[in-house]
Design an enzyme around this catalytic site. Sequence first.
Site, PDB file in Angstrom:
ATOM      1  N   ALA A  87       0.826  -1.206   0.000  1.00 11.17           N
ATOM      2  CA  ALA A  87       0.000   0.000   0.000  1.00 11.17           C
ATOM      3  C   ALA A  87       0.862   1.260   0.000  1.00 11.17           C
ATOM      4  O   ALA A  87       0.455   2.295  -0.528  1.00 11.17           O
ATOM      5  CB  ALA A  87      -0.935   0.000   1.206  1.00 11.17           C
ATOM      6  N   THR A  88       2.051   1.200   0.557  1.00 14.74           N
ATOM      7  CA  THR A  88       2.946   2.368   0.539  1.00 14.74           C
ATOM      8  C   THR A  88       3.244   2.779  -0.901  1.00 14.74           C
ATOM      9  O   THR A  88       3.116   3.957  -1.259  1.00 14.74           O
ATOM     10  CB  THR A  88       4.272   2.057   1.268  1.00 14.74           C
ATOM     11  OG1 THR A  88       3.973   1.699   2.631  1.00 14.74           O
ATOM     12  CG2 THR A  88       5.210   3.241   1.250  1.00 14.74           C
ATOM     13  N   ASN A 167      -5.512   3.569  10.861  1.00 12.04           N
ATOM     14  CA  ASN A 167      -4.781   2.422  11.391  1.00 12.04           C
ATOM     15  C   ASN A 167      -4.532   2.484  12.896  1.00 12.04           C
ATOM     16  O   ASN A 167      -4.274   1.474  13.514  1.00 12.04           O
ATOM     17  CB  ASN A 167      -3.451   2.256  10.645  1.00 12.04           C
ATOM     18  CG  ASN A 167      -2.685   3.547  10.522  1.00 12.04           C
ATOM     19  OD1 ASN A 167      -3.167   4.520   9.919  1.00 12.04           O
ATOM     20  ND2 ASN A 167      -1.510   3.600  11.088  1.00 12.04           N
ATOM     21  N   GLN A 195      -6.517  -0.745   5.733  1.00 13.40           N
ATOM     22  CA  GLN A 195      -7.104  -1.279   6.971  1.00 13.40           C
ATOM     23  C   GLN A 195      -8.572  -1.649   6.816  1.00 13.40           C
ATOM     24  O   GLN A 195      -9.204  -2.060   7.801  1.00 13.40           O
ATOM     25  CB  GLN A 195      -6.983  -0.244   8.102  1.00 13.40           C
ATOM     26  CG  GLN A 195      -5.561   0.066   8.534  1.00 13.40           C
ATOM     27  CD  GLN A 195      -4.937  -1.033   9.399  1.00 13.40           C
ATOM     28  OE1 GLN A 195      -5.625  -1.933   9.893  1.00 13.40           O
ATOM     29  NE2 GLN A 195      -3.634  -0.964   9.572  1.00 13.40           N
ATOM     30  N   SER A 215      -3.376  -3.494   0.435  1.00 14.79           N
ATOM     31  CA  SER A 215      -2.183  -4.188   0.905  1.00 14.79           C
ATOM     32  C   SER A 215      -2.510  -5.659   1.161  1.00 14.79           C
ATOM     33  O   SER A 215      -3.609  -5.988   1.601  1.00 14.79           O
ATOM     34  CB  SER A 215      -1.692  -3.540   2.205  1.00 14.79           C
ATOM     35  OG  SER A 215      -0.577  -4.247   2.715  1.00 14.79           O
ATOM     36  N   HIS A 217      -0.690  -7.760   3.342  1.00 13.27           N
ATOM     37  CA  HIS A 217      -0.353  -8.290   4.670  1.00 13.27           C
ATOM     38  C   HIS A 217      -1.219  -7.776   5.817  1.00 13.27           C
ATOM     39  O   HIS A 217      -1.045  -8.204   6.955  1.00 13.27           O
ATOM     40  CB  HIS A 217       1.134  -8.060   4.978  1.00 13.27           C
ATOM     41  CG  HIS A 217       1.498  -6.652   5.338  1.00 13.27           C
ATOM     42  ND1 HIS A 217       1.587  -6.238   6.638  1.00 13.27           N
ATOM     43  CD2 HIS A 217       1.813  -5.582   4.575  1.00 13.27           C
ATOM     44  CE1 HIS A 217       1.969  -4.956   6.660  1.00 13.27           C
ATOM     45  NE2 HIS A 217       2.099  -4.530   5.413  1.00 13.27           N
ATOM     46  N   THR A 255       9.069  -7.457 -13.053  1.00 12.38           N
ATOM     47  CA  THR A 255       8.528  -8.814 -13.159  1.00 12.38           C
ATOM     48  C   THR A 255       7.521  -9.061 -12.048  1.00 12.38           C
ATOM     49  O   THR A 255       7.792  -8.791 -10.879  1.00 12.38           O
ATOM     50  CB  THR A 255       9.674  -9.846 -13.055  1.00 12.38           C
ATOM     51  OG1 THR A 255      10.602  -9.577 -14.095  1.00 12.38           O
ATOM     52  CG2 THR A 255       9.148 -11.262 -13.175  1.00 12.38           C
ATOM     53  N   CYS A 340       9.798   6.655  18.990  1.00  9.08           N
ATOM     54  CA  CYS A 340      10.956   6.836  19.860  1.00  9.08           C
ATOM     55  C   CYS A 340      12.124   7.404  19.075  1.00  9.08           C
ATOM     56  O   CYS A 340      12.646   6.766  18.176  1.00  9.08           O
ATOM     57  CB  CYS A 340      11.372   5.476  20.416  1.00  9.08           C
ATOM     58  SG  CYS A 340      11.171   5.379  22.171  1.00  9.08           S
TER      59      CYS A 340
HETATM   60  C1  LIG Z   1      -0.054  -0.741   6.642  1.00  7.85           C
HETATM   61  C2  LIG Z   1      -0.617   0.452   5.988  1.00  7.85           C
HETATM   62  C3  LIG Z   1      -0.017   1.026   4.862  1.00  7.85           C
HETATM   63  C4  LIG Z   1       1.266   0.484   4.288  1.00  7.85           C
HETATM   64  O1  LIG Z   1       1.045  -0.736   3.655  1.00  7.85           O
HETATM   65  P1  LIG Z   1       2.283  -1.640   3.169  1.00  7.85           P
HETATM   66  O2  LIG Z   1       1.624  -2.687   2.339  1.00  7.85           O
HETATM   67  O3  LIG Z   1       2.921  -2.157   4.403  1.00  7.85           O
HETATM   68  O4  LIG Z   1       3.190  -0.760   2.375  1.00  7.85           O
HETATM   69  C5  LIG Z   1      -0.595   2.129   4.294  1.00  7.85           C
HETATM   70  N1  LIG Z   1      -1.728   2.643   4.802  1.00  7.85           N
HETATM   71  C6  LIG Z   1      -2.338   2.125   5.870  1.00  7.85           C
HETATM   72  C7  LIG Z   1      -3.590   2.748   6.367  1.00  7.85           C
HETATM   73  C8  LIG Z   1      -1.809   1.012   6.505  1.00  7.85           C
HETATM   74  O5  LIG Z   1      -2.411   0.518   7.583  1.00  7.85           O
END
Ligand SMILES: *Cc1c(COP(=O)(O)O)cnc(C)c1O
Length: 394
Positions: A87-88, A167, A195, A215, A217, A255, A340
């Site tokens: 998602a990043t 999140n 999320q 995303s 994961h 790829t 931190c």
């Molecule tokens: C985890 C998260 C991301 C980043 O997703 P990745 O797949 O880890 O790059 C972006 N936006 C939100 C709201 C997230 O919770």
Amino acid sequence: MTPHSPRPPSRIMNAPVYLDYAATTPVDPRVAEAMSRHLGLDGIFANPASRSHMAGWQAEQAVESARRQVADLIGADPREIVWTSGATEADNLALIGFMRANRARGRHLVTSTIEHKAVVDTARALEAEGFEVTWLEPQHDGRVSPSKLAAAMRDDTTLVSLMAVNNELGAINDLAALSAVVHARDAVFHVDAAQATGRLPLDVVEQGIDLMSLSGHKVYGPKGIGALYVKRSPDIRLEALIHGGGHERGMRSGTLPTHQIVGMGEAFALAADEGAADQARIESLSNRFLAGLQGLEGIHRNTDTGVSVPNIVNLSFDGIDGESLLMALRGIAVSTGSACNSASVEPSYVLTGIGVPRARALTALRFSFGRFTGEADIDAAVADLQHAVATLRR
Ligand SMILES: *Cc1c(COP(=O)(O)O)cnc(C)c1O
């Protein structure tokens, strides 16, 4: 460890109860199984872009079937899904790719102060590039008000980026109402839904969404894979950030990682089948958790019930800092919102962004539950918290 070494003490054997599903989820065993069939010589491992042999076509078929699984969960057409590394990257492609490609139409972007860093930092990079950003302040419940958005829209606004579910807070934005405001001013609506998948029903057509970041994961798929939904009609123009073989209709070269894509597809298909039942079960676990903590004094809920997903609970504990509490908790894995640095601890910008006082924000912990959380996990977490809070307050 040698074969004769004694068994480690049970405290080490017993992994802590994992209550940090909003940071990442474990891969569902059914997803792992599907992925494992797309790695080795006896599986579907070939390059999906290989046109000269059967193995390549099979890989392409696997990728296209996953593309449909992802599209189906959000009511999109498979041709509207662009694979990314997560998602990043999807957020970067949406914001930078869109603003650059449409700079002749306008240079103004609207977003909020409590977006994920993948949006906040990307919008800042765009400011450094000469684009203008309006940073909306959310309501105290973590939602962006459509009327406040309307007031921020200008003639040169081309893009609005707001998240579906926050999140840290779990706060749910009213996407349909926000989208109506965006489209009334002929701008494009991007939603970070990392999320939200598997937690809420999503429909890009009904909710009026033009670009959506996803995303793998966060929903029991593997890390390192994601997607950007890009509406086809009317066509949304994006400038590529990654150049190469012209994959993904030129929007994202590289790829395609067949096993990752198959994993994300399977995870999204499971979310479609089981997401609602998961959430119903998690809601009752979440209530059990809060009921268990009722005897403890000085707990404040930073998550607003009714307008947030039940799988995320953000709590502050009067007179205890989050870091010390985290240390005192022996049996559960949770997250603090604070960052931190070596010199100081900064409270979460999301909590201060919704008006939580700095001192209270520093005592916050985020508990997030998921598909593999059980009642025994909740009860262990409650006991651990009661013990840790009592010890620190003494
Ligand atoms: C985890 C998260 C991301 C980043 O997703 P990745 O797949 O880890 O790059 C972006 N936006 C939100 C709201 C997230 O919770």
